[in-house]
Design an enzyme around this catalytic site. Sequence first.
Site, PDB file in Angstrom:
ATOM      1  N   SER A 181      30.974  36.156  38.724  1.00 17.68           N
ATOM      2  CA  SER A 181      32.198  35.762  39.147  1.00 17.68           C
ATOM      3  C   SER A 181      32.071  35.476  40.714  1.00 17.68           C
ATOM      4  O   SER A 181      30.941  35.887  41.315  1.00 17.68           O
ATOM      5  CB  SER A 181      33.214  37.235  38.987  1.00 17.68           C
ATOM      6  OG  SER A 181      32.681  38.072  39.987  1.00 17.68           O
ATOM      7  N   ASP A 182      33.164  34.818  41.393  1.00 18.19           N
ATOM      8  CA  ASP A 182      33.090  34.757  42.734  1.00 18.19           C
ATOM      9  C   ASP A 182      33.599  36.073  43.124  1.00 18.19           C
ATOM     10  O   ASP A 182      34.071  36.827  42.536  1.00 18.19           O
ATOM     11  CB  ASP A 182      33.930  33.462  43.217  1.00 18.19           C
ATOM     12  CG  ASP A 182      33.487  33.018  44.276  1.00 18.19           C
ATOM     13  OD1 ASP A 182      33.033  33.657  45.414  1.00 18.19           O
ATOM     14  OD2 ASP A 182      33.927  31.561  44.701  1.00 18.19           O
ATOM     15  N   TRP A 183      33.635  36.135  44.545  1.00 19.84           N
ATOM     16  CA  TRP A 183      33.841  37.278  45.133  1.00 19.84           C
ATOM     17  C   TRP A 183      35.397  37.877  44.712  1.00 19.84           C
ATOM     18  O   TRP A 183      36.424  37.712  45.068  1.00 19.84           O
ATOM     19  CB  TRP A 183      33.841  37.152  46.792  1.00 19.84           C
ATOM     20  CG  TRP A 183      33.899  38.391  47.469  1.00 19.84           C
ATOM     21  CD1 TRP A 183      34.903  39.120  48.109  1.00 19.84           C
ATOM     22  CD2 TRP A 183      32.847  39.422  47.760  1.00 19.84           C
ATOM     23  NE1 TRP A 183      34.855  40.224  48.666  1.00 19.84           N
ATOM     24  CE2 TRP A 183      33.350  40.502  48.631  1.00 19.84           C
ATOM     25  CE3 TRP A 183      31.492  39.543  47.286  1.00 19.84           C
ATOM     26  CZ2 TRP A 183      32.781  41.479  48.925  1.00 19.84           C
ATOM     27  CZ3 TRP A 183      30.908  40.732  47.723  1.00 19.84           C
ATOM     28  CH2 TRP A 183      31.404  41.696  48.384  1.00 19.84           C
ATOM     29  N   MET A 184      35.307  39.040  44.011  1.00 19.78           N
ATOM     30  CA  MET A 184      36.335  39.782  43.569  1.00 19.78           C
ATOM     31  C   MET A 184      37.384  38.921  43.017  1.00 19.78           C
ATOM     32  O   MET A 184      38.718  39.275  42.993  1.00 19.78           O
ATOM     33  CB  MET A 184      37.221  40.630  44.989  1.00 19.78           C
ATOM     34  CG  MET A 184      35.982  41.507  45.298  1.00 19.78           C
ATOM     35  SD  MET A 184      36.949  42.956  46.430  1.00 19.78           S
ATOM     36  CE  MET A 184      38.100  43.720  45.349  1.00 19.78           C
ATOM     37  N   MET A 215      31.180  40.013  41.086  1.00 19.29           N
ATOM     38  CA  MET A 215      30.938  40.251  42.321  1.00 19.29           C
ATOM     39  C   MET A 215      31.995  40.249  43.004  1.00 19.29           C
ATOM     40  O   MET A 215      32.765  39.046  43.456  1.00 19.29           O
ATOM     41  CB  MET A 215      29.896  39.045  42.587  1.00 19.29           C
ATOM     42  CG  MET A 215      29.764  38.963  44.225  1.00 19.29           C
ATOM     43  SD  MET A 215      28.579  37.624  44.679  1.00 19.29           S
ATOM     44  CE  MET A 215      30.017  36.237  44.670  1.00 19.29           C
TER      45      MET A 215
END
Length: 356
Positions: A181-184, A215
Amino acid sequence: VEGIQGILQNNCTLFPHALAQGSTFNPALIQRMTEAAGEEAKVIGIHQILSPVLDIARELRWGRVEETFGEDPFLVGQMGAATVRGLQTSDFTGQDKVLACTKHFIGGSQPVNGINGAPCDISDRTLHEVFMPPFKDCLDAGTYTFMMAHNELNGVPCHTSKYLMKDILRDAWKFNGFIVSDWMDIEQVHEKHCTAATLKDAYLQSVKNGMDMHMHGPEFADAIIELVNEKELPMSRIDDAVSKILTAKFKLGLFENPYIDEKKVSQVLFSAEHRETALEMARKSIVLLKNDNNLLPLDSDRYKKVFVTGPNADNQTILGDWAFEQPDSCVTTVIEGLRMVSPQTDFDFFPFATNL
């Protein structure tokens, strides 16, 4: 760690930003640059670089255009594949390699209102003919990780898209690495996209439809355990995700030797060879659109005094937005560079020009 123009750390070698890299039209030079970035990452204990960025520059209001290689899918694919080869080669086995992370899958560079993370509504033809080819080029080059995009694609958040993660990556393209994933951004499925009633539901949708690594989200692990115990998420899906992550760690040699050799750090970071590569790329990325009357390069015999102005002429802003502040000894500003190459010229410098 981020690594669009060299690794996002202090005392490292910084290269021109991705948009300038694309302007070189030189995949071999991109590969040499990313080999250098990979060496610097590995020597300080970083094992995955979040690059290349394969977003196609399609919306000039979008604030991340400089992270792209440009607007041409073929060029973006060539530069992205060169990045993958430089970071990990086709087989990343060995303790001198790092993982590439091909991102952002997909469509984030054409948001409907220009804002990062806003929805992307595009035709199936545009998706397959413009946006997808660079990702396939990187897959063919051996990339082992994909990162999903912030946005919704035609109404479905990319982080929960079975079509993207399973139907395209796994089934059609036979991708066998892991998806991150991208950040949260799994949290955003609930909080921004509003296509999940709860955070737990967002985690379920994402992992069930193909997400392998998050992530990062503080509540993620406990929720996944609960979902497995509640029989909502099959243990086979967890095993499948974990096996791909463990495979990467085994191939990188992290179980045999997880430590760095501190003696090598000063030998590799900001080395003379890497600085020379950065300088060559900077020179080859320059695009001169017009040179009326052959004004450039300036004739030092004719121009004895030159006025230089602008807030970016004597600070580190020109390094780009994916760069930490570096020691002044590692940076040459515009005015410093001018004075170095033409010490006989009188350069008058003012950060902000006034009415003269």
